[in-house]
Write a protein that holds these residues in place. Sequence first.
Motif, PDB file in Angstrom:
ATOM      1  N   ASP A 127      11.717   8.923  49.379  1.00 45.93           N
ATOM      2  CA  ASP A 127      12.798   9.886  49.296  1.00 45.93           C
ATOM      3  C   ASP A 127      12.576  10.652  47.994  1.00 45.93           C
ATOM      4  O   ASP A 127      12.856  10.150  46.906  1.00 45.93           O
TER       5      ASP A 127
ATOM      6  N   LYS B 209      13.711  13.155  46.096  1.00 47.96           N
ATOM      7  CA  LYS B 209      14.639  13.459  45.007  1.00 47.96           C
ATOM      8  C   LYS B 209      14.982  12.187  44.224  1.00 47.96           C
ATOM      9  O   LYS B 209      14.929  12.160  42.990  1.00 47.96           O
ATOM     10  N   MET B 210      15.353  11.147  44.967  1.00 49.18           N
ATOM     11  CA  MET B 210      15.732   9.898  44.312  1.00 49.18           C
ATOM     12  C   MET B 210      14.539   9.289  43.580  1.00 49.18           C
ATOM     13  O   MET B 210      14.678   8.749  42.488  1.00 49.18           O
TER      14      MET B 210
ATOM     15  N   LEU C 145      14.244  11.033  40.406  1.00 48.75           N
ATOM     16  CA  LEU C 145      15.380  10.861  39.495  1.00 48.75           C
ATOM     17  C   LEU C 145      15.424   9.462  38.873  1.00 48.75           C
ATOM     18  O   LEU C 145      15.831   9.298  37.716  1.00 48.75           O
TER      19      LEU C 145
ATOM     20  N   ILE D  13      25.081   1.816  33.282  1.00 45.76           N
ATOM     21  CA  ILE D  13      24.557   2.872  34.152  1.00 45.76           C
ATOM     22  C   ILE D  13      23.085   2.642  34.481  1.00 45.76           C
ATOM     23  O   ILE D  13      22.599   3.034  35.530  1.00 45.76           O
TER      24      ILE D  13
ATOM     25  N   VAL E  18      21.376   0.351  35.576  1.00 45.77           N
ATOM     26  CA  VAL E  18      21.026  -0.369  36.789  1.00 45.77           C
ATOM     27  C   VAL E  18      20.718   0.600  37.945  1.00 45.77           C
ATOM     28  O   VAL E  18      19.906   0.304  38.816  1.00 45.77           O
ATOM     29  N   TYR E  19      21.324   1.798  37.904  1.00 51.52           N
ATOM     30  CA  TYR E  19      21.076   2.754  38.985  1.00 51.52           C
ATOM     31  C   TYR E  19      19.627   3.197  39.032  1.00 51.52           C
ATOM     32  O   TYR E  19      19.097   3.461  40.106  1.00 51.52           O
TER      33      TYR E  19
ATOM     34  N   ALA F 239      17.920   0.485  40.868  1.00 54.36           N
ATOM     35  CA  ALA F 239      18.389   0.384  42.257  1.00 54.36           C
ATOM     36  C   ALA F 239      17.864   1.553  43.091  1.00 54.36           C
ATOM     37  O   ALA F 239      17.308   1.357  44.177  1.00 54.36           O
ATOM     38  N   PHE F 240      18.007   2.772  42.569  1.00 56.29           N
ATOM     39  CA  PHE F 240      17.552   3.941  43.329  1.00 56.29           C
ATOM     40  C   PHE F 240      16.029   3.969  43.432  1.00 56.29           C
ATOM     41  O   PHE F 240      15.474   4.351  44.457  1.00 56.29           O
TER      42      PHE F 240
ATOM     43  N   TRP G   8      14.981   1.648  46.147  1.00 56.15           N
ATOM     44  CA  TRP G   8      15.374   2.113  47.477  1.00 56.15           C
ATOM     45  C   TRP G   8      14.535   3.320  47.906  1.00 56.15           C
ATOM     46  O   TRP G   8      14.048   3.386  49.028  1.00 56.15           O
TER      47      TRP G   8
ATOM     48  N   LEU H  91      12.484  -2.666  47.416  1.00 58.15           N
ATOM     49  CA  LEU H  91      13.904  -2.789  47.755  1.00 58.15           C
ATOM     50  C   LEU H  91      14.424  -4.153  47.331  1.00 58.15           C
ATOM     51  O   LEU H  91      15.509  -4.264  46.748  1.00 58.15           O
TER      52      LEU H  91
ATOM     53  N   SER I 148      14.977  -4.143  43.671  1.00 60.83           N
ATOM     54  CA  SER I 148      16.146  -3.399  43.200  1.00 60.83           C
ATOM     55  C   SER I 148      17.430  -4.111  43.592  1.00 60.83           C
ATOM     56  O   SER I 148      18.405  -4.082  42.843  1.00 60.83           O
ATOM     57  N   LEU I 149      17.439  -4.787  44.761  1.00 59.49           N
ATOM     58  CA  LEU I 149      18.637  -5.540  45.133  1.00 59.49           C
ATOM     59  C   LEU I 149      18.871  -6.682  44.147  1.00 59.49           C
ATOM     60  O   LEU I 149      19.990  -6.925  43.706  1.00 59.49           O
TER      61      LEU I 149
END
Lengths: 204, 360
Positions: free
Chosen positions: B88, B90-91, B94, B141, B143-144, B147-148, B151, B159, B162-163
């Motif tokens: 993905d 964009k994610m 980012l 923050i 952690v995002y 996580a992202f 994912w 995955l 990140s989980l």
Amino acid sequence: MDFTTQDFFFLLFAAIAFGCSLLCVTRRNPVYSAAFLVMAFIPIAAIYVMLQAAFVALMQVMVYAGAIMVLFIFVIMMLNLKPLELFYNKPPAYIIGSLLLIGMIGLVTVSYLFGGNGIKPLTEKTPTIADAIQTRDENGEIALKEVKHEPGSPGAVGLSLFQKYPLQFELASVLILVAIVGAVVLAKKGISDSGEEGELRVKN
Amino acid sequence: MIAIGESAGFLFDLFYSDAALHSGIRIFILINIVMLIAGFLVYFERKVCALIQNRLGPNRVGPRGLLQWVADAIKLITKEDIFPDKVDRKMYFLAPIIAFAPGLIALAVIPFGSIGGDASQALVMTHVNIGLLFVLAVTSISVYGIAFGGWASNNKFSLLGSLRSSAQMVSYEIAMGLSLVAVILVCESVDLREVVTSQYGTMWGFVPNWFCFRQPLAFLIFFVAAFAEGNRLPFDLPEAEPELVGGYHTEYSSMKFGMFFLGEYAAMTLMAAFTVTLFFGGWHVPFVFGNLVQAGTIGFALVSVLVFAIKLALVLFFYLWVRWTLPRFRYDQLMNLGWKVMIPLALANIVITGAFEAAR
């Protein structure tokens, strides 16, 4: 009215928050929706800071963005939903949602226009909250010492929670306790009571 | 309030003015120092690892291999930047940025010295009177990013990594926050500058008044949680190589991987600086403090910064030492430790501290 720097930043943060909220409800991919919701929290926290409510702002980031939304995203990732599965028309949802939105905007408008002690932002001029705490002076005698808390600081928030609104505070904590117990009960369903620590025996 | 001498006047101007120029200089200093520490830590980590494993470590680039991290950085930047097919985009783009930024932002509120020894004369990039909460909020923050990243990579190992990280960081944040409640109870402030000044002096004449001695349990819980927050061994489950290839950054290459990598070291620096401020008295030296140099002069400011730097280096060394000597936890052990041991202990500590403070 003058257009101050503060107005500029308010409009900027408000625009970001609005844009992110809008994207949050229109994205088809649930992970993106959640991500935009997190992004909407941060400018809202910035607006809280501009209202001299720094403590509330940090709690907003810490609790909502840092904890609750992480768990949401955790669940969304675990389920691994396909974007299309979620996208179908639900007219009742639209109707209920619109009604809620109209109600909320109406409530805010009414309380802003007619409310006696309605929404009044804290300003630099808001008096500090004074509180007397017990301490011991040099001779070991108990004395009262006056402490001043800036508006919006953790001390001021704590004082108003425990002195002005103790009942509401206790009610909210009971509510949260009930939610925790409920979560434990739901999570324990299907696990036999004899399951020893470390191995979870699932029924059937 | 200690008067500030002529020589330290410009320091006070630099750190206590809202002018755009001064703020710009402060931001410039902060970013460069963090990047320098993070870069140097990469070298330091390899050297410490070599020391513990009885090897030489990097010794080819520059004197004693000191420029190794520069070579590493050039290598990372010039490598091909790959977007795998099914990510993905964009994610994926980012995520490293989100993972990197919080460590840098939160360091701005850590006081690293003082001109006159007073809380109101502390050297800190941004003066926030709820700095302790600010650091907790901003680190939550990061952690995002992980996580992202996991994912968006569209890879099962990523995955899983990140989980694991989101579950781990949320769990240990609770223990960390609760352990700090006891510290806040004692020093009656969430202003990091006042947290430092409340650690001045000694107990019974010979133990420094630092919170690591006054709140040993809180210190232990905080320190363990800090390891888990930074995804450092023994809690580096999100990227456990033997089971998850590389965890959340399996699919990352080039500088995007570099951002995750540097982000980990920036977060480690932040946590070490936070630990020094909260539990090791920040810029304070026991016994001789104030006698070394005249307070309010530039010499005093330099000594206080040096003291902070030495403490920071020692804590960072401890991080590396632990990494190369302890084995990794199993995931269920990690969760049990967090929820069944650390959180109850932290809660008990709050009750005990609260009782003491009320009786005092």
